[in-house]
Design an enzyme around this catalytic site. Structure first.
Site, PDB file in Angstrom:
ATOM      1  N   HIS A 141    -119.354  50.946 -41.952  1.00  0.00           N
ATOM      2  CA  HIS A 141    -118.294  50.316 -41.157  1.00  0.00           C
ATOM      3  C   HIS A 141    -117.323  49.544 -42.031  1.00  0.00           C
ATOM      4  CE1 HIS A 141    -118.892  51.018 -36.868  1.00  0.00           C
ATOM      5  NE2 HIS A 141    -120.191  51.079 -37.117  1.00  0.00           N
ATOM      6  N   GLU A 201    -128.614  43.124 -35.162  1.00  0.00           N
ATOM      7  CA  GLU A 201    -127.831  43.761 -34.100  1.00  0.00           C
ATOM      8  C   GLU A 201    -128.471  45.105 -33.731  1.00  0.00           C
ATOM      9  OE1 GLU A 201    -123.233  45.355 -33.458  1.00  0.00           O
ATOM     10  OE2 GLU A 201    -124.071  45.206 -35.478  1.00  0.00           O
ATOM     11  N   HIS A 202    -128.647  45.963 -34.719  1.00  0.00           N
ATOM     12  CA  HIS A 202    -129.294  47.266 -34.537  1.00  0.00           C
ATOM     13  C   HIS A 202    -130.611  47.288 -35.314  1.00  0.00           C
ATOM     14  CE1 HIS A 202    -125.474  49.075 -33.071  1.00  0.00           C
ATOM     15  NE2 HIS A 202    -124.902  48.381 -34.042  1.00  0.00           N
ATOM     16  N   HIS A 250    -126.050   9.995  -2.452  1.00  0.00           N
ATOM     17  CA  HIS A 250    -126.984  11.098  -2.242  1.00  0.00           C
ATOM     18  C   HIS A 250    -127.972  10.736  -1.131  1.00  0.00           C
ATOM     19  CE1 HIS A 250    -125.510  12.608  -6.069  1.00  0.00           C
ATOM     20  NE2 HIS A 250    -126.323  13.660  -6.029  1.00  0.00           N
TER      21      HIS A 250
END
Length: 437
Positions: free
Chosen positions: A263, A331-332, A424
């Protein structure tokens, strides 16, 4: 010089081991000083700044920042039919997978008799999809981001992607966009695209969220703009671990470690094994595989595998391999084994786990179906792949009937009183009883 970096994990001290976990994305903060002026200029000048930065960074003069419909039509004529068929095939698988992820629009459970609580899911109104371009063309990222967004029902979808030097957008990306169901594409990328999505310009409509992987410049812009828009899961430069347990040919590990390494030089990629024979076989195979790659991609992957963020990690045991993978949180991850399920239960920190010799990252990136937009830089420890629910928001629903109210109010009063919140407490006291029907 050796074929690739070789890390004898057992011989490394704590500092050297920590260095193996570092990614290029870790350097994004160093870009803040350069990215901040880009964001400010886009916010102040709009389209003019986008055009200027596109000329400066992408070396392109864009005629139309928003891609005209005619370019979509032309893309189907310029892209080869077999590529269009592959895009259709991939979209079919990606859609089939992600349709299973879509949650029920609404559910309610009776928590106590007459008291109901549940969730409602609705699509985010506007989302921008970032599709990178710098080191290649990525119709696959278009498919992975657009398909789940369309399934989620996002009414306003757009794609931002850097133009080519001729000013046009990659034709296959336009084919993928149209086939996935997105017709708005802007020819702008980088930090300036993130800024445009955050603030809007004369042409680019602002969005509530941006998703998709990008360079460290894109990552830096997302971090700086995280207070303006939802920047989605952290997806930076590619990274992968090929875990080989010695039961599969070492050449396969070498073949597959190149997938993400090609990449770009900012990627990270390791072969992790406790088998020295496996490590040596993989190392011996790398030159032959580089010879069969394009010159550019071979250079990218060599820079990664010979550098500090890649190569071979030789551990002392399979357990130490598991530990390194979990520390790295890739990631992978490929599990190269004839019995990958033996390892699956021991590996908990990975965004994508592809098992066995017939499941290379290539299939996951393109056609298998699960999303390939994944958290990087160890974010797999706390978040997962892009999914349909990333394009949706969840609202809680509550409905209490009259018969159920008194019991819930009694216990809520006690807790409100203990925590010191008088309003409340009053809201579930006799004050309410006086005005209820």
């Amino acid at each position: 010089m050796s074929v690739c970096s070789f890390h004898d994990y057992g011989a490394l001290d704590a500092g050297a081991r920590a260095a193996l976990l570092k990614r290029a994305e870790s350097d994004a903060e160093a870009l803040f000083g350069k990215v901040r002026p880009i964001i400010d200029a886009v916010k102040a000048e709009g389209d003019a700044a986008l055009r200027r930065f596109t000329r400066d960074f992408d070396k392109a003069d864009v005629k139309a920042l928003k891609v005209p419909e005619a370019d979509f039509d032309a893309s189907f004529k310029s892209v080869e039919p077999q590529v269009i068929d592959a895009i259709r095939f991939a979209i079919s698988n990606i859609r089939s997978f992600h349709e299973e992820q879509k949650p029920e629009p609404q559910w309610l459970k009776e928590i106590r008799p007459g008291a109901f609580a549940g969730d409602r899911w609705t699509p985010i109104r506007s989302v921008a999809l970032y599709v990178p371009r710098g080191k290649g063309s990525f119709p696959s990222v278009t498919m992975m981001t657009a398909v789940p967004a369309v399934i989620a029902g996002v009414p306003e979808l757009s794609i931002v992607t850097p133009p080519a030097p001729d000013g046009g957008v990659d034709a296959a990306t336009l084919v993928a966009a149209r086939l996935a169901g997105v017709e708005t594409v802007y020819a702008v990328g980088g930090a300036q695209a993130v800024a445009a999505v955050a603030h809007g310009t004369e042409t680019v409509k602002p969005a509530l969220k941006i998703v998709g992987p990008g360079s460290p410049w894109v990552v830096a812009a997302k971090r700086l703009l995280a207070g303006v828009l939802d920047v989605g899961l952290p997806a930076g430069p590619s990274e992968a671990i090929i875990f080989a347990d010695g039961t599969v040919d070492g050449r396969l590990a070498a073949l597959d470690v190149l997938i993400e390494a090609e990449h770009g030089p900012d990627s990270s990629a390791y072969i992790v094994t406790h088998s020295r024979d496996m490590a040596e076989a993989a190392m011996a195979a790398l030159p032959g595989f580089w010879a069969r790659m394009t010159e550019q991609r071979a250079a990218f992957s060599q820079a990664v595998l010979k550098g500090p963020r890649g190569g071979i990690v030789l551990t002392r045991s399979v357990e130490e391999s598991h530990d390194f993978i979990n520390a790295y949180a890739p990631e992978h991850l490929e599990i190269q084994s004839t019995d990958p399920f033996r390892h699956l239960g021991r590996i908990t920190e990975a965004a994508e786990i592809l098992m066995g010799p017939y499941t290379p990252v290539t299939l996951g990136n393109f056609v298998l179906g699960p999303n390939a937009v994944l958290p990087t830089s160890r974010w797999a420890r706390s978040c997962g792949p892009l999914s349909v629910t990333d394009f949706m928001k969840r609202s809680s629903i509550g409905y209490v009937t009259q018969p159920a109210y008194a019991e819930l109010a009694q216990h809520a009063r006690e807790l409100a009183r203990y925590e010191g919140f008088s309003s409340h407490e009053n809201a579930v006291s006799a004050l309410r009883d006086d005005v209820l029907p």
